[in-house]
Scaffold this active site. Structure first.
Site, PDB file in Angstrom:
ATOM      1  N   LYS A 185     -53.485 -10.838  27.857  1.00 37.79           N
ATOM      2  CA  LYS A 185     -53.620  -9.438  27.452  1.00 37.79           C
ATOM      3  C   LYS A 185     -54.103  -9.403  25.998  1.00 37.79           C
ATOM      4  CE  LYS A 185     -51.212  -5.138  28.378  1.00 37.79           C
ATOM      5  NZ  LYS A 185     -50.156  -4.532  29.182  1.00 37.79           N
ATOM      6  N   GLU A 190     -39.645   2.594  40.388  1.00 37.80           N
ATOM      7  CA  GLU A 190     -38.892   3.839  40.182  1.00 37.80           C
ATOM      8  C   GLU A 190     -37.967   4.161  41.346  1.00 37.80           C
ATOM      9  OE1 GLU A 190     -42.118   3.458  39.610  1.00 37.80           O
ATOM     10  OE2 GLU A 190     -42.368   3.859  37.462  1.00 37.80           O
ATOM     11  N   ARG A 244     -42.247   9.304  42.048  1.00 33.47           N
ATOM     12  CA  ARG A 244     -42.261   8.209  43.008  1.00 33.47           C
ATOM     13  C   ARG A 244     -40.872   7.959  43.599  1.00 33.47           C
ATOM     14  NH1 ARG A 244     -46.134   3.154  42.300  1.00 33.47           N
ATOM     15  NH2 ARG A 244     -47.617   4.823  42.636  1.00 33.47           N
TER      16      ARG A 244
HETATM   17  C1  LIG Z   1     -45.543   4.093  38.893  1.00 31.22           C
HETATM   18  C2  LIG Z   1     -45.830   3.745  37.458  1.00 31.22           C
HETATM   19  N1  LIG Z   1     -44.810   3.433  36.633  1.00 31.22           N
HETATM   20  C3  LIG Z   1     -45.050   3.128  35.340  1.00 31.22           C
HETATM   21  C4  LIG Z   1     -46.324   3.125  34.851  1.00 31.22           C
HETATM   22  C5  LIG Z   1     -46.576   2.861  33.381  1.00 31.22           C
HETATM   23  N2  LIG Z   1     -47.396   1.670  33.206  1.00 31.22           N
HETATM   24  C6  LIG Z   1     -48.716   1.727  32.954  1.00 31.22           C
HETATM   25  S1  LIG Z   1     -49.423   0.234  32.803  1.00 31.22           S
HETATM   26  C7  LIG Z   1     -47.954  -0.539  33.019  1.00 31.22           C
HETATM   27  C8  LIG Z   1     -47.876  -2.031  32.969  1.00 31.22           C
HETATM   28  C9  LIG Z   1     -48.738  -2.627  33.998  1.00 31.22           C
HETATM   29  O1  LIG Z   1     -48.617  -4.008  33.921  1.00 31.22           O
HETATM   30  P1  LIG Z   1     -49.650  -4.922  34.677  1.00 31.22           P
HETATM   31  O2  LIG Z   1     -49.869  -4.398  36.056  1.00 31.22           O
HETATM   32  O3  LIG Z   1     -49.205  -6.315  34.560  1.00 31.22           O
HETATM   33  O4  LIG Z   1     -51.015  -4.681  33.903  1.00 31.22           O
HETATM   34  P2  LIG Z   1     -51.404  -5.133  32.422  1.00 31.22           P
HETATM   35  O5  LIG Z   1     -51.265  -3.909  31.564  1.00 31.22           O
HETATM   36  O6  LIG Z   1     -50.509  -6.235  31.995  1.00 31.22           O
HETATM   37  O7  LIG Z   1     -52.814  -5.569  32.546  1.00 31.22           O
HETATM   38  C10 LIG Z   1     -46.922   0.383  33.216  1.00 31.22           C
HETATM   39  C11 LIG Z   1     -45.501   0.050  33.414  1.00 31.22           C
HETATM   40  C12 LIG Z   1     -47.352   3.466  35.748  1.00 31.22           C
HETATM   41  N3  LIG Z   1     -48.632   3.525  35.365  1.00 31.22           N
HETATM   42  N4  LIG Z   1     -47.081   3.763  37.035  1.00 31.22           N
END
Ligand SMILES: Cc1ncc(C[n+]2csc(CCOP(=O)(O)OP(=O)(O)O)c2C)c(N)n1
Length: 650
Positions: free
Chosen positions: A297, A383, A411
Site C-alpha cells: 500500500k 458489519e 449492511r
Molecule cells: C462494508 C464496508 N465497510 C467498511 C468500509 C470502509 N473501508 C474502505 S476501504 C477499507 C479497507 C479495505 O482494505 P483492502 O480491501 O485490503 O484494500 P486496501 O485499501 O488495503 O487496498 C475499509 C474498511 C467499506 N468501504 N465498506
C-alpha cells in the site's frame, strides 16, 4: 509548509507514454518494457493528481502495475474489470479516458472517488462499500453465458479485491457460489497486508502463511530463468508463463477447496511476472481462478509507504514533503468526543465493551483499544457479524457499544432487527457519519438510519444536536439496559459549545426547548439545529420569532412536548438529516393519530430529498438537499404565508 497554505505547485513530470493513452486500446501496441515505463508514469500522475484533490492515495499506488497489466491483457470494457470498494481505481480512471478530469475528483459535478456506471463504460459496476466485487463479477459471467444483453458486450469478468475486503462474509458467499458454478471467472486477491488499519483475523494470518511458503526470490529466479530460454517478442508471454506457473501454484489452499484454481503468490510490482501470469490464465482458464498478488500500500511514494495506514486517505498535500493541508479547526470532532466519552465510562464500568468493523480510527475507538485492548474488538470488515457479536455480548451480560458509520450499518440491518431488536438486547449503537458526508458522495451518505431504526419496536433512537449533547447521549446509552439504543452524530467538527465535565443520562423520550417564540415552531432532530438557529436570527430581522425545540429522541417521541408545540402554534416544522420515513414521519403519524390535523395545524417536514446526492462539500450537499438556514427561513415564511410579501420587500 504551514497547515492552511495551498500546496506548492510542483512541475508536472514528463509522461510521454501516458500522454498517448486515451483508452486501454492504446496500450495494446506497447511492448512489455514500455508497459513498465507506463506504470512509472501512471504512478507519478496518480500522486500528482491526488496531491491536488485529496482522496484515496495508498490503495491506488499499490495497484499501479496491476492496473496496467490488467488493461494490457484484458479487453475492457468488453471484459469487465470490477474494483472492490474501488477506492483504488484512480489509476484505472486515468487510463480509461478520465485523466483530464482527475482534478475534479470528489468535488461537486466532478468525477466520483469510486467507480460509477454512469461515469464510464469502463466502470461496469459501481462500488464504495466493500466486498461486492466477486458477486458482481459472477453475475456478469452468468449473464454472458446466458446471453444477457450488455451495451459493452460480454467478455471475461475480473474482480480485484483487497485482503481487507476479502475478510467480509459477502466475499465468501460469492466464492462459495462461484466455486460451485464453475464458470470462467477471475478473482485477483490484492494482498497488501493492510485494510485501513492493519487487517485482523484468521484469514489475514492464513494469507501470510501462504506467501511465507513461497518466497519471492524463488519465483523471480524461476521467471528470469524461463524468460532467458525464450525466443524474442512474438512468443513473449504464454509459454514462458506456463513454465513459471508449474512451479508456482500451491496445492491445497483454502481457495482450491472452494473450487477455485489458485495461482500465486505473485509480486504485484513486478510487471514481467504480472503480465506473464495474467496472459497465461487469460489463455487457459476454464473455471474460477484466484490469483494472489502481493502489493505494498502506498508503493513508490515514501510518505504514503511510511504512514501507519499506507496513505489510505489524504487531504491535498505537498508532493515533496508529503505534508497534508488541513484547515485549522477549533472544535473537536464528534468522533473524538465519542471516543473520549466512551473511555470515561469504560474506566468506571468494566462491562462496557466496544466493537468496530475495520474502522478503529474512523469511529474513534483507537483510544479504547489502547486503554482497554481486551474490551475493544476490531472484527474486520464484517458489519453483520459486528452487530450479532455485540448482541451476543449483550445477552451474555456485557454493555456493548457497536460503533459503525451510518452507511455501513446498513449492511447489518437484518442483524439489527433479528438479533438485537426482537430479543430486546441492550446493544448501544454509536452511529458516526450520520447525514451527508461530502466527498465520498451518495454511497457513504448516512441517510437512512433514522428511518430504519425508528420503525423497530423497543428501539431508542437519539441524535446529538451538538458535541455536548453527544457526551450526554453516550452516558444515556451506557445507563440503558432495557433494550437497544442508538445515537447518531455527523462527520466533522462540533459547534464549539462548552463541554460538560461529565455526561449525564438524559430522560428517555424527552426533548428540550431551545427558544420560546410564537406562531411557528421548529422541531429539530440532530445537528441541523445550528442552521435552525441561524434561520431564526434572520427571521428575527423580519419580526418573526419561531419557537425552537430539540427533539433529542426520534423514538420514543416526546409526545407531550410535540403536542404542546402543535397546540400553541399555527405551524410546526420538523427537520432532520435523514431521508423520508424518519423523525418527521413519526411526528406526522403522532399528529394524525391524535387528530391534530383535523383542527388545521400547518405542518411541514424537512428531510433529505428523494434523490441520491452526488459528492460535494457537506454544505453544498445540504444546499442541494435544500436544508440550509436560507431554506429553513424560506420554509417558515412559506408556511406562515408571508413568503410572497417577503419576496416583494427584498
Ligand atoms: C462494508 C464496508 N465497510 C467498511 C468500509 C470502509 N473501508 C474502505 S476501504 C477499507 C479497507 C479495505 O482494505 P483492502 O480491501 O485490503 O484494500 P486496501 O485499501 O488495503 O487496498 C475499509 C474498511 C467499506 N468501504 N465498506
Amino acid at each position: 509548509m504551514t497547515t492552511d497554505q495551498k500546496p506548492a505547485q510542483t512541475p508536472a513530470p514528463k509522461t510521454p507514454l501516458l500522454d498517448n493513452i486515451s483508452s486501454p486500446a492504446d496500450m495494446k501496441r506497447l511492448s512489455d518494457r514500455d508497459l513498465s515505463r507506463l506504470a512509472d508514469e501512471l504512478r507519478g500522475e496518480t500522486i500528482r493528481s491526488v496531491s491536488q484533490t485529496g482522496g484515496h492515495l495508498g490503495a491506488g499506488l499499490g495497484v499501479v502495475e496491476l492496473t496496467v497489466a490488467l488493461h494490457a491483457v484484458f479487453d475492457a470494457p468488453r471484459d469487465k474489470i470490477i474494483w472492490d470498494v474501488s477506492h483504488q481505481s484512480y489509476p484505472h480512471k486515468i487510463l480509461t479516458g478520465r485523466r483530464d478530469r482527475m482534478k475534479t475528483l470528489r468535488q461537486k459535478d466532478g468525477l466520483s472517488g469510486f467507480t460509477k456506471r454512469s461515469e464510464s463504460p469502463y466502470d461496469p459496476f459501481g462500488a464504495a462499500h466493500s466486498s461486492t466485487s466477486i458477486s458482481a463479477a459472477l453475475g456478469f459471467a452468468v449473464a454472458r453465458d446466458l446471453g444477457g444483453a450488455c451495451e459493452t458486450g460480454h467478455g471475461d469478468a475480473v474482480a480485484v479485491i483487497g485482503d481487507g475486503a476479502m475478510s467480509a462474509g459477502m466475499a465468501f458467499e460469492a466464492m462459495n457460489n462461484a466455486g460451485a458454478l464453475g464458470k470462467r471467472l477471475f478473482v485477483i486477491l490484492n494482498d497488501n497486508e493492510m485494510s485501513i488499519a492493519p487487517p485482523v483475523g484468521a484469514l489475514s494470518s492464513y494469507l501470510s502463511r501462504l506467501y511465507a511458503e513461497q518466497p519471492f526470490q524463488e519465483l523471480k529466479a524461476a521467471a528470469k530463468g524461463a524468460i532467458s530460454l525464450l525466443p524474442p517478442p512474438l512468443q513473449e508471454g504464454a509459454r514462458r508463463a506456463r513454465d513459471m506457473l508449474k512451479g508456482m501454484a500451491v496445492g491445497g489452499t483454502l481457495f482450491e477447496e472452494l473450487g477455485f484454481s489458485y495461482v500465486g503468490p505473485i509480486d504485484g510490482h513486478d510487471m514481467e511476472q504480472l503480465l506473464a501470469i495474467l496472459r497465461t490464465v487469460h489463455q487457459r482458464a476454464t473455471g474460477p481462478m484466484l490469483i494472489h498478488v502481493l502489493t505494498k500500500k502506498g508503493k513508490g511514494y515514501a510518505p504514503a509507504e511510511g504512514a501507519n495506514d499506507g496513505g489510505h486517505a489524504t487531504t491535498k498535500f505537498d508532493i515533496v514533503t508529503g505534508k497534508q493541508s488541513k484547515p485549522p479547526s477549533n472544535a473537536p470532532s464528534y468522533t473524538a468526543v465519542f471516543g473520549r466519552a466512551l473511555v470515561d465510562h469504560a474506566a468506571k464500568d468494566d462491562r462496557i465493551v466496544a466493537v468496530t468493523a475495520a474502522m478503529p480510527d474512523g469511529t474513534g475507538l483507537g483510544l479504547m483499544a489502547e486503554r482497554y485492548p481486551s474490551r475493544c474488538f476490531d472484527v474486520g470488515i464484517a458489519e453483520q457479524h459486528a452487530v450479532t457479536f455485540a448482541a451476543g455480548m449483550a445477552a451474555g451480560g456485557l454493555r456493548p457499544f457497536c460503533a459503525l458509520y451510518s452507511t455501513f450499518l446498513q449492511r447489518g440491518y437484518d442483524q439489527v432487527v433479528h438479533d438485537v431488536a426482537i430479543q430486546r438486547l441492550p446493544v448501544r449503537f454509536a452511529i458516526d457519519r450520520a447525514g451527508l458526508v461530502g466527498a465520498d458522495g451518495a454511497t457513504h451518505a448516512g441517510s437512512y438510519d433514522i428511518a430504519f431504526l425508528a420503525n423497530l419496536p423497543g428501539f431508542v433512537v437519539m441524535a446529538a444536536a451538538d458535541e455536548a449533547e453527544l457526551v450526554h447521549m453516550v452516558a444515556t446509552a451506557a445507563a440503558h439496559d432495557d433494550g437497544p439504543i442508538a445515537f447518531r452524530y455527523p462527520r466533522g467538527e462540533g459547534e464549539g459549545v462548552t463541554m460538560p465535565e461529565r455526561g449525564v443520562p438524559l430522560e428517555i423520550g424527552k426533548g428540550r426547548m431551545i427558544a420560546q417564540g410564537s406562531r411557528v415552531a421548529i422541531l429539530s432532530f440532530g445537528t441541523r439545529l445550528g442552521e435552525v438557529r441561524r434561520a431564526a436570527e434572520a427571521l428575527a430581522a423580519r419580526g418573526i420569532a419561531p419557537t425552537i425545540a430539540d427533539a433529542r429522541f426520534a423514538k420514543p417521541l416526546d409526545r407531550d412536548m410535540i403536542l404542546k408545540l402543535a397546540a400553541d402554534h399555527e405551524a410546526l416544522i420538523t427537520i432532520e438529516e435523514g431521508a423520508v420515513g424518519g423523525f418527521g414521519s413519526h411526528v406526522a403519524q403522532l399528529l394524525s393519530d391524535e387528530g391534530i390535523f383535523d383542527h388545521g395545524l400547518k405542518f411541514r417536514s424537512m428531510v433529505l430529498p428523494d434523490i441520491f446526492i452526488d459528492q460535494a462539500s457537506p454544505a453544498d450537499m445540504y444546499a442541494v438537499a435544500g436544508m440550509g438556514s436560507t431554506e429553513i427561513e424560506a420554509k417558515v415564511l412559506e408556511v406562515l404565508g408571508v413568503a410572497q410579501m417577503a419576496g416583494k420587500r427584498a
